[in-house]
Write a protein that holds these residues in place. Structure first.
Motif, mmCIF file in Angstrom:
data_model
loop_
_atom_site.group_PDB
_atom_site.id
_atom_site.type_symbol
_atom_site.label_atom_id
_atom_site.label_comp_id
_atom_site.label_asym_id
_atom_site.label_seq_id
_atom_site.Cartn_x
_atom_site.Cartn_y
_atom_site.Cartn_z
ATOM 1 N N GLY A 66 40.898 47.621 40.290
ATOM 2 C CA GLY A 66 41.121 47.200 38.919
ATOM 3 C C GLY A 66 40.745 48.293 37.950
ATOM 4 O O GLY A 66 40.257 49.362 38.324
ATOM 5 N N GLN A 67 40.954 48.027 36.674
ATOM 6 C CA GLN A 67 40.650 49.023 35.652
ATOM 7 C C GLN A 67 39.149 49.212 35.483
ATOM 8 O O GLN A 67 38.680 50.322 35.284
ATOM 9 C CB GLN A 67 41.287 48.608 34.322
ATOM 10 C CG GLN A 67 42.814 48.599 34.345
ATOM 11 C CD GLN A 67 43.404 48.200 33.011
ATOM 12 O OE1 GLN A 67 42.689 47.823 32.091
ATOM 13 N NE2 GLN A 67 44.725 48.298 32.898
ATOM 14 N N GLU A 68 38.376 48.124 35.580
ATOM 15 C CA GLU A 68 36.935 48.194 35.357
ATOM 16 C C GLU A 68 36.150 48.221 36.664
ATOM 17 O O GLU A 68 35.158 48.952 36.775
ATOM 18 C CB GLU A 68 36.473 47.018 34.496
ATOM 19 C CG GLU A 68 37.083 47.023 33.096
ATOM 20 C CD GLU A 68 36.591 45.859 32.267
ATOM 21 O OE1 GLU A 68 35.808 45.047 32.808
ATOM 22 O OE2 GLU A 68 36.974 45.763 31.087
ATOM 23 N N VAL A 69 36.578 47.448 37.636
ATOM 24 C CA VAL A 69 35.831 47.348 38.881
ATOM 25 C C VAL A 69 36.791 47.080 40.031
ATOM 26 O O VAL A 69 37.822 46.406 39.855
ATOM 27 C CB VAL A 69 34.756 46.231 38.796
ATOM 28 C CG1 VAL A 69 35.398 44.872 38.565
ATOM 29 C CG2 VAL A 69 33.885 46.218 40.048
ATOM 30 N N ASN A 70 36.497 47.652 41.187
ATOM 31 C CA ASN A 70 37.248 47.378 42.411
ATOM 32 C C ASN A 70 36.504 46.309 43.204
ATOM 33 O O ASN A 70 35.300 46.441 43.452
ATOM 34 C CB ASN A 70 37.395 48.655 43.245
ATOM 35 C CG ASN A 70 38.014 49.792 42.452
ATOM 36 O OD1 ASN A 70 38.902 49.588 41.623
ATOM 37 N ND2 ASN A 70 37.532 51.007 42.696
ATOM 38 N N ARG A 71 37.217 45.285 43.619
ATOM 39 C CA ARG A 71 36.576 44.152 44.277
ATOM 40 C C ARG A 71 37.130 43.916 45.678
ATOM 41 O O ARG A 71 38.266 44.283 45.978
ATOM 42 C CB ARG A 71 36.758 42.875 43.450
ATOM 43 C CG ARG A 71 36.122 42.925 42.073
ATOM 44 C CD ARG A 71 36.299 41.612 41.331
ATOM 45 N NE ARG A 71 35.688 41.649 40.010
ATOM 46 C CZ ARG A 71 34.398 41.348 39.784
ATOM 47 N NH1 ARG A 71 33.616 40.995 40.808
ATOM 48 N NH2 ARG A 71 33.899 41.406 38.569
ATOM 49 N N CYS A 72 36.293 43.318 46.518
ATOM 50 C CA CYS A 72 36.701 42.833 47.837
ATOM 51 C C CYS A 72 36.994 41.349 47.728
ATOM 52 O O CYS A 72 36.114 40.566 47.341
ATOM 53 C CB CYS A 72 35.602 43.080 48.875
ATOM 54 S SG CYS A 72 35.288 44.805 49.264
ATOM 55 N N LYS A 73 38.225 40.981 48.056
ATOM 56 C CA LYS A 73 38.614 39.575 48.020
ATOM 57 C C LYS A 73 38.812 39.048 49.433
ATOM 58 O O LYS A 73 39.195 39.790 50.332
ATOM 59 C CB LYS A 73 39.893 39.397 47.196
ATOM 60 C CG LYS A 73 39.700 39.640 45.715
ATOM 61 C CD LYS A 73 40.920 39.212 44.915
ATOM 62 C CE LYS A 73 40.668 39.352 43.419
ATOM 63 N NZ LYS A 73 41.841 38.897 42.613
ATOM 64 N N LYS A 74 38.573 37.771 49.584
ATOM 65 C CA LYS A 74 38.609 37.152 50.912
ATOM 66 C C LYS A 74 40.042 36.861 51.333
ATOM 67 O O LYS A 74 40.892 36.494 50.518
ATOM 68 C CB LYS A 74 37.793 35.859 50.903
ATOM 69 C CG LYS A 74 37.437 35.359 52.289
ATOM 70 C CD LYS A 74 36.449 34.213 52.206
ATOM 71 C CE LYS A 74 36.014 33.785 53.595
ATOM 72 N NZ LYS A 74 35.024 32.674 53.523
ATOM 73 N N CYS A 75 40.290 37.046 52.649
ATOM 74 C CA CYS A 75 41.611 36.721 53.200
ATOM 75 C C CYS A 75 41.788 35.205 53.252
ATOM 76 O O CYS A 75 40.873 34.436 52.944
ATOM 77 C CB CYS A 75 41.760 37.313 54.598
ATOM 78 S SG CYS A 75 41.595 39.122 54.671
ATOM 79 N N GLY A 76 42.971 34.787 53.679
ATOM 80 C CA GLY A 76 43.251 33.359 53.785
ATOM 81 C C GLY A 76 42.382 32.688 54.839
ATOM 82 O O GLY A 76 41.739 33.331 55.669
#
Length: 231
Positions: free
Chosen positions: A82-92
């Motif tokens: 992202g522009q401000e922060v890179n995040r780890c998102k959970k898979c399905g």
């Protein structure tokens, strides 16, 4: 005069130390004792902002959550920049590892992978590979080939029952499909009634030797072969 002056100096020193204490708390060790790569880190929630190119991974423990900055997201998560922060998102819920929210790489147990989706069963026209649990397109088999010569113990001649075989290979298939296609074959019994060229019939050879009369064989054994005297 000295006592009020000393008191004022102590108060001023305490006021100057307040921002330093806040900064220490901001970059403290946090829950789990690791704030590596963090820009902002607190003891209660860990990292909340990471350095560039790092991903913020939020681990939840009950009602609490703790942030950590990582280079690669752990299994079961995928990275979103992202522009401000890179995040780890959970898979399905059915996905063990994924490339994005809509594309799974490996499914959880009891599920099969088909075109990035985790399904309870493989669709029609596909079959599951036991090792990878991936659904692959079934092979389109061509027509049966011709029957092979009848063979018995590696020979195609003699007088016995043998086996003949024919094969059915994949018809239209790509290189990747050909690697997983199974060649079908079938065999059936067949009679072999063709004498081998190098074989002889021992009965016929013995019969020719016994055709001579026994009387001739006796005469051959008692024939006088001494030379005659001169006349």
């Amino acid at each position: 005069m000295r006592a009020p002056l000393c008191l004022l100096l102590l108060v001023a020193h305490a006021v100057d130390m307040l921002p330093l204490n806040r900064r220490k708390k901001q970059v403290g060790t946090g829950l789990g004792g690791n704030c590596t790569g963090c820009v902002i880190c607190s003891e209660e929630n860990g990292c909340s902002t990471c350095q560039q190119r790092l991903f913020l991974f939020i681990r939840r423990e009950g009602i609490r959550q703790y942030g950590k900055c990582v280079h690669d997201c752990p299994p079961g998560y995928f990275g979103v920049r992202g522009q401000e922060v890179n995040r780890c998102k959970k898979c399905g819920a059915t996905c063990e590892s994924c490339f994005s929210q809509d594309f799974c790489i490996q499914c959880k147990r009891r599920f099969f992978l088909y075109k990035g989706k985790c399904l309870p069963t493989c669709p029609l026209g596909t079959m599951a590979q036991p090792s990878t649990r991936e659904c692959q397109e079934e092979c389109e088999l061509g027509p049966w080939g011709s029957w092979s010569p009848c063979v018995h113990n590696g020979k195609t001649c003699g007088s016995a029952w043998g086996l003949e075989t024919r094969v059915r290979e994949a018809g239209r298939a790509g290189q990747e499909e050909l690697a997983t296609c199974q060649v079908l074959s079938e065999s059936r019994k067949c009679p072999i009634q063709r004498p081998c060229p190098a074989e002889r019939n021992p009965g016929q050879k013995k019969g020719r030797r016994d055709r001579r009369p026994r009387k001739d064989r006796r005469l051959e054994g008692t024939l006088d072969v001494r030379p005659r005297p001169p006349a």
